[in-house]
Design a protein around this motif. Structure first.
Motif, PDB file in Angstrom:
ATOM      1  N   LEU A  11     -12.213   1.214  -0.403  1.00  0.00           N
ATOM      2  CA  LEU A  11     -13.174   1.157   0.700  1.00  0.00           C
ATOM      3  C   LEU A  11     -12.489   1.592   1.992  1.00  0.00           C
ATOM      4  O   LEU A  11     -11.404   1.091   2.319  1.00  0.00           O
ATOM      5  N   GLN A  13     -13.411   2.770   6.210  1.00  0.00           N
ATOM      6  CA  GLN A  13     -14.431   2.851   7.249  1.00  0.00           C
ATOM      7  C   GLN A  13     -14.622   4.287   7.705  1.00  0.00           C
ATOM      8  O   GLN A  13     -13.668   5.084   7.687  1.00  0.00           O
ATOM      9  N   PRO A  14     -15.815   4.625   8.124  1.00  0.00           N
ATOM     10  CA  PRO A  14     -16.019   5.957   8.702  1.00  0.00           C
ATOM     11  C   PRO A  14     -15.034   6.192   9.850  1.00  0.00           C
ATOM     12  O   PRO A  14     -14.814   5.289  10.676  1.00  0.00           O
ATOM     13  N   LYS A  87     -16.681  10.381   6.064  1.00  0.00           N
ATOM     14  CA  LYS A  87     -18.063  10.060   6.410  1.00  0.00           C
ATOM     15  C   LYS A  87     -18.717   9.343   5.227  1.00  0.00           C
ATOM     16  O   LYS A  87     -18.251   9.483   4.080  1.00  0.00           O
ATOM     17  N   PRO A  88     -19.784   8.634   5.461  1.00  0.00           N
ATOM     18  CA  PRO A  88     -20.468   7.961   4.343  1.00  0.00           C
ATOM     19  C   PRO A  88     -20.835   8.931   3.218  1.00  0.00           C
ATOM     20  O   PRO A  88     -20.799   8.541   2.042  1.00  0.00           O
ATOM     21  N   GLU A  89     -21.138  10.163   3.549  1.00  0.00           N
ATOM     22  CA  GLU A  89     -21.501  11.140   2.516  1.00  0.00           C
ATOM     23  C   GLU A  89     -20.303  11.598   1.685  1.00  0.00           C
ATOM     24  O   GLU A  89     -20.479  12.333   0.714  1.00  0.00           O
ATOM     25  N   THR A  91     -18.614   9.414   0.078  1.00  0.00           N
ATOM     26  CA  THR A  91     -18.565   8.392  -0.971  1.00  0.00           C
ATOM     27  C   THR A  91     -18.842   9.024  -2.324  1.00  0.00           C
ATOM     28  O   THR A  91     -19.867   9.677  -2.509  1.00  0.00           O
ATOM     29  N   THR A 127     -15.264   4.746  -1.361  1.00  0.00           N
ATOM     30  CA  THR A 127     -16.471   4.282  -0.696  1.00  0.00           C
ATOM     31  C   THR A 127     -16.229   4.280   0.805  1.00  0.00           C
ATOM     32  O   THR A 127     -15.292   3.632   1.283  1.00  0.00           O
ATOM     33  N   SER A 129     -17.729   3.220   4.191  1.00  0.00           N
ATOM     34  CA  SER A 129     -18.762   2.344   4.721  1.00  0.00           C
ATOM     35  C   SER A 129     -18.156   1.408   5.764  1.00  0.00           C
ATOM     36  O   SER A 129     -16.990   1.027   5.666  1.00  0.00           O
ATOM     37  N   SER A 130     -18.977   1.047   6.736  1.00  0.00           N
ATOM     38  CA  SER A 130     -18.546   0.076   7.733  1.00  0.00           C
ATOM     39  C   SER A 130     -18.971  -1.330   7.325  1.00  0.00           C
ATOM     40  O   SER A 130     -18.689  -2.296   8.034  1.00  0.00           O
TER      41      SER A 130
END
Length: 130
Positions: A11, A13-14, A87-89, A91, A127, A129-130
């Motif tokens: 995991l 963070q962005p 970025k989230p994309e 993931t 992944t 994600s924040s």
């Protein structure tokens, strides 16, 4: 037995950073070009980046250009993918693969891809994600 093993996923963070590793077992990576691929649930597998045997030829998908950096340390039999500002994309499950060349192409959907890879790892999940 020839194996590629990915590690370093998790995991993030962005805007953070993460480094993936692809290690070769049972063979030397320096005779192969190595590609990084990713696949998100319900989506096609995409070629992210590819590096030639000597490291003097590198390709990136437009979606990661300027943010991701591929490198190799043949002495350590390992190829890396440095992911900056994810970025989230981004993931996805990330895979590395070995082949004789980085045969850069486009799938019918216009997604970047590296054809002709002979050996694949089992993947590591990233992944963002924040």
């Amino acid at each position: 037995q020839l194996q590629l093993v990915e590690s370093g996923g998790g995991l993030v963070q962005p805007g953070g950073s993460l480094r993936l590793s692809c290690a070769g077992f049972g063979f030397t990576l320096d005779i192969y070009a190595i590609g990084w691929f990713r696949q998100a649930p319900g989506q096609e597998r995409e070629g992210v980046s590819c590096i030639s045997q000597s490291g003097d030829s590198i390709n990136y998908a437009d979606s990661v250009k300027g943010r991701f950096t591929i490198s190799r340390d043949n002495a350590k039999n390992t190829v890396y993918l440095q992911m900056n500002s994810p970025k989230p994309e981004d993931t996805a499950e990330y895979y590395c693969a070995a082949g004789l060349r980085c045969n850069v192409g486009k799938k019918p959907s216009a997604i970047n891809y590296y054809y002709g890879m002979d050996h694949w790892g089992k993947g590591t999940l990233v992944t963002v994600s924040s």
